[in-house]
Design a protein around this motif. Structure first.
Motif, PDB file in Angstrom:
ATOM      1  N   ARG A 152       0.836  -1.199   0.000  1.00 58.88           N
ATOM      2  CA  ARG A 152       0.000   0.000   0.000  1.00 58.88           C
ATOM      3  C   ARG A 152       0.873   1.253   0.000  1.00 58.88           C
ATOM      4  N   LEU A 153       0.522   2.199  -0.869  1.00 65.62           N
ATOM      5  CA  LEU A 153       1.339   3.400  -1.022  1.00 65.62           C
ATOM      6  C   LEU A 153       1.389   4.232   0.252  1.00 65.62           C
ATOM      7  N   LEU A 154       0.269   4.309   0.970  1.00 64.60           N
ATOM      8  CA  LEU A 154       0.275   5.092   2.199  1.00 64.60           C
ATOM      9  C   LEU A 154       1.211   4.481   3.245  1.00 64.60           C
ATOM     10  N   SER A 155       1.300   3.156   3.257  1.00 67.07           N
ATOM     11  CA  SER A 155       2.240   2.505   4.170  1.00 67.07           C
ATOM     12  C   SER A 155       3.678   2.811   3.761  1.00 67.07           C
ATOM     13  N   GLN A 156       3.924   2.786   2.451  1.00 60.50           N
ATOM     14  CA  GLN A 156       5.262   3.133   1.960  1.00 60.50           C
ATOM     15  C   GLN A 156       5.606   4.574   2.315  1.00 60.50           C
ATOM     16  N   PHE A 157       4.604   5.455   2.194  1.00 60.03           N
ATOM     17  CA  PHE A 157       4.834   6.850   2.536  1.00 60.03           C
ATOM     18  C   PHE A 157       5.184   7.001   4.013  1.00 60.03           C
ATOM     19  N   PHE A 158       4.503   6.254   4.864  1.00 58.47           N
ATOM     20  CA  PHE A 158       4.744   6.362   6.308  1.00 58.47           C
ATOM     21  C   PHE A 158       6.213   6.060   6.618  1.00 58.47           C
ATOM     22  N   PHE A 159       6.737   4.980   6.080  1.00 54.29           N
ATOM     23  CA  PHE A 159       8.122   4.603   6.384  1.00 54.29           C
ATOM     24  C   PHE A 159       9.122   5.542   5.711  1.00 54.29           C
ATOM     25  N   ALA A 160       8.781   6.050   4.494  1.00 57.56           N
ATOM     26  CA  ALA A 160       9.657   7.021   3.842  1.00 57.56           C
ATOM     27  C   ALA A 160       9.697   8.317   4.644  1.00 57.56           C
ATOM     28  N   ASP A 161       8.559   8.710   5.179  1.00 56.04           N
ATOM     29  CA  ASP A 161       8.485   9.925   5.985  1.00 56.04           C
ATOM     30  C   ASP A 161       9.239   9.747   7.301  1.00 56.04           C
ATOM     31  N   GLU A 162       9.135   8.570   7.886  1.00 56.38           N
ATOM     32  CA  GLU A 162       9.869   8.283   9.119  1.00 56.38           C
ATOM     33  C   GLU A 162      11.371   8.405   8.890  1.00 56.38           C
ATOM     34  N   ARG A 163      11.810   7.949   7.716  1.00 55.71           N
ATOM     35  CA  ARG A 163      13.240   8.011   7.398  1.00 55.71           C
ATOM     36  C   ARG A 163      13.705   9.462   7.302  1.00 55.71           C
ATOM     37  N   VAL A 164      12.934  10.313   6.634  1.00 55.13           N
ATOM     38  CA  VAL A 164      13.298  11.722   6.521  1.00 55.13           C
ATOM     39  C   VAL A 164      13.346  12.373   7.903  1.00 55.13           C
ATOM     40  N   THR A 165      12.341  12.100   8.727  1.00 53.47           N
ATOM     41  CA  THR A 165      12.281  12.680  10.071  1.00 53.47           C
ATOM     42  C   THR A 165      13.487  12.266  10.902  1.00 53.47           C
ATOM     43  N   ARG A 166      13.871  10.996  10.789  1.00 50.06           N
ATOM     44  CA  ARG A 166      14.993  10.484  11.566  1.00 50.06           C
ATOM     45  C   ARG A 166      16.311  11.142  11.142  1.00 50.06           C
ATOM     46  N   VAL A 167      16.527  11.282   9.839  1.00 48.34           N
ATOM     47  CA  VAL A 167      17.766  11.895   9.352  1.00 48.34           C
ATOM     48  C   VAL A 167      17.828  13.367   9.754  1.00 48.34           C
ATOM     49  N   GLU A 177      -1.318  10.556   9.202  1.00 47.06           N
ATOM     50  CA  GLU A 177      -2.537  10.225   9.954  1.00 47.06           C
ATOM     51  C   GLU A 177      -3.411   9.242   9.171  1.00 47.06           C
ATOM     52  N   GLN A 178      -3.498   9.450   7.864  1.00 40.88           N
ATOM     53  CA  GLN A 178      -4.315   8.558   7.053  1.00 40.88           C
ATOM     54  C   GLN A 178      -3.713   7.159   6.985  1.00 40.88           C
ATOM     55  N   SER A 179      -2.395   7.074   6.940  1.00 42.95           N
ATOM     56  CA  SER A 179      -1.741   5.762   6.866  1.00 42.95           C
ATOM     57  C   SER A 179      -1.935   4.965   8.148  1.00 42.95           C
ATOM     58  N   LEU A 180      -2.132   5.651   9.264  1.00 40.99           N
ATOM     59  CA  LEU A 180      -2.328   4.963  10.540  1.00 40.99           C
ATOM     60  C   LEU A 180      -3.788   4.616  10.797  1.00 40.99           C
ATOM     61  N   SER A 181      -4.700   5.288  10.098  1.00 39.96           N
ATOM     62  CA  SER A 181      -6.126   5.035  10.326  1.00 39.96           C
ATOM     63  C   SER A 181      -6.738   4.173   9.224  1.00 39.96           C
ATOM     64  N   GLN A 182      -6.679   4.667   7.977  1.00 46.19           N
ATOM     65  CA  GLN A 182      -7.247   3.934   6.847  1.00 46.19           C
ATOM     66  C   GLN A 182      -6.267   3.993   5.672  1.00 46.19           C
ATOM     67  N   PRO A 183      -5.271   3.132   5.680  1.00 46.63           N
ATOM     68  CA  PRO A 183      -4.213   3.213   4.665  1.00 46.63           C
ATOM     69  C   PRO A 183      -4.629   2.786   3.258  1.00 46.63           C
ATOM     70  N   SER A 184      -5.884   2.444   3.072  1.00 49.68           N
ATOM     71  CA  SER A 184      -6.334   1.999   1.751  1.00 49.68           C
ATOM     72  C   SER A 184      -7.298   2.974   1.092  1.00 49.68           C
ATOM     73  N   SER A 185      -7.507   4.146   1.689  1.00 49.20           N
ATOM     74  CA  SER A 185      -8.478   5.084   1.120  1.00 49.20           C
ATOM     75  C   SER A 185      -7.929   6.502   1.147  1.00 49.20           C
ATOM     76  N   TYR A 186      -8.512   7.343   0.299  1.00 55.32           N
ATOM     77  CA  TYR A 186      -8.123   8.744   0.205  1.00 55.32           C
ATOM     78  C   TYR A 186      -9.379   9.611   0.315  1.00 55.32           C
ATOM     79  N   PRO A 187      -9.774   9.984   1.527  1.00 54.95           N
ATOM     80  CA  PRO A 187     -10.961  10.836   1.685  1.00 54.95           C
ATOM     81  C   PRO A 187     -10.721  12.227   1.106  1.00 54.95           C
ATOM     82  N   GLU A 188     -11.778  12.999   1.023  1.00 50.97           N
ATOM     83  CA  GLU A 188     -11.711  14.308   0.371  1.00 50.97           C
ATOM     84  C   GLU A 188     -10.678  15.251   0.988  1.00 50.97           C
ATOM     85  N   PRO A 189     -10.544  15.329   2.325  1.00 52.46           N
ATOM     86  CA  PRO A 189      -9.511  16.219   2.883  1.00 52.46           C
ATOM     87  C   PRO A 189      -8.105  15.862   2.411  1.00 52.46           C
TER      88      PRO A 189
END
Length: 274
Positions: free
Chosen positions: A2-17, A128-140
């Motif tokens: 899932r792309l949102l899951s991939q985004f979560f870990f990519a974002d974690e990597r940026v934050t850590r560096v 936040e979306q990756s932790l709640s519903q990583p398979s959907s993209y609501p309007e916000p």
């Protein structure tokens, strides 16, 4: 997957560096600082790549137009252009003008600020979306992605325009005319037997020299009202040929005194000479 899951870990990597860079004294350990900067560059590039895939999946029909890319010099159209734009925005916001004049940088800073704020909002919303519903993209989520995509495109065009002279619509049209000339030249060369379809299909290296040579003759003699027309001023020609305006006039004058047989012999020799 899932792309949102991939985004979560990519974002974690940026934050850590970023955290490691903020906790390091660059003067005491400059080598480690450079290592971390390189890691940040790579992790941000990966983050943007995942974000690009998310936008293609989430808002494919609402992406901001990138037609302006055709105006950019070819050497700028590289895979890491997006990451370079992000780095440029960060530098501008920090008051560092690495590539642009200070006056241009001051004008670009508001755009850079809006872009980076939008990116932070995107990161927050997608986390936040990756932790709640990583398979959907609501309007916000869709709304913040649309805004980020627009701001990124607007900054990219403005920043590159401050660096180089982007092609005008007229220059783009002139270069399209040259493409047509080259195509007609190839068709004529095939018809006259100067070239073979096998040479073209096999990407014969000699064609890199042969086709432009034949195109100059075609543009001067066969299609004199096309992009190589010398009835126009150098300023009206494409930038590809305008520096050679006087030389083209000399070539045209020489070609005009040739007989049909001599012209054929010349063209055939141009297909073999290196």
């Amino acid at each position: 997957p899932r792309l949102l899951s991939q985004f979560f870990f990519a974002d974690e990597r940026v934050t850590r560096v970023v955290a490691e860079i903020n906790g390091l004294d660059a003067e005491l350990d400059p080598q480690q600082y450079l290592v971390l900067l390189n890691q940040l560059h790579l992790s941000q590039a990966h983050l943007l790549a995942v974000l690009e895939r998310i936008m293609e999946e989430c808002i494919p029909t609402q992406r901001h137009s990138r037609d302006y890319l055709v105006k950019f010099p070819e050497e700028l159209l590289v895979d890491n252009l997006g990451n370079h734009m992000l780095f440029a925005a960060e530098c501008l916001l920090a008051g560092t003008f690495l590539e642009v004049e200070e006056a241009d940088g001051a004008q670009l800073r508001p755009q850079a600020r809006n872009l980076l704020c939008s990116l932070e909002l995107v990161r927050t919303v997608l986390r936040e979306q990756s932790l709640s519903q990583p398979s959907s993209y609501p309007e916000p989520v869709r709304a913040v992605l649309i805004q980020f995509d627009r701001l990124f495109a607007e900054f990219e065009l403005s920043y590159v325009s401050s660096l180089v002279a982007v092609k005008s619509p007229e220059e783009i049209y002139r270069q399209q005319e040259i493409i047509v000339l080259f195509c007609e030249t190839v068709e004529r060369a095939l018809h006259l037997g100067y070239l073979t379809q096998e040479m073209i299909d096999g990407y014969e290296p000699l064609l890199m020299f042969t086709i432009p040579r034949l195109a100059i003759i075609s543009g001067l003699l066969i299609y004199p009202e096309g992009p190589l027309s010398l009835e126009q001023s150098p300023e009206e020609m494409s930038q590809v040929f305008s520096p050679f305006y006087n030389l083209l006039k000399k070539i045209r004058d020489l070609l005009r005194v040739l007989s049909a047989e001599e012209l054929c012999l010349l063209e055939r020799s141009l297909c073999t000479a290196e």
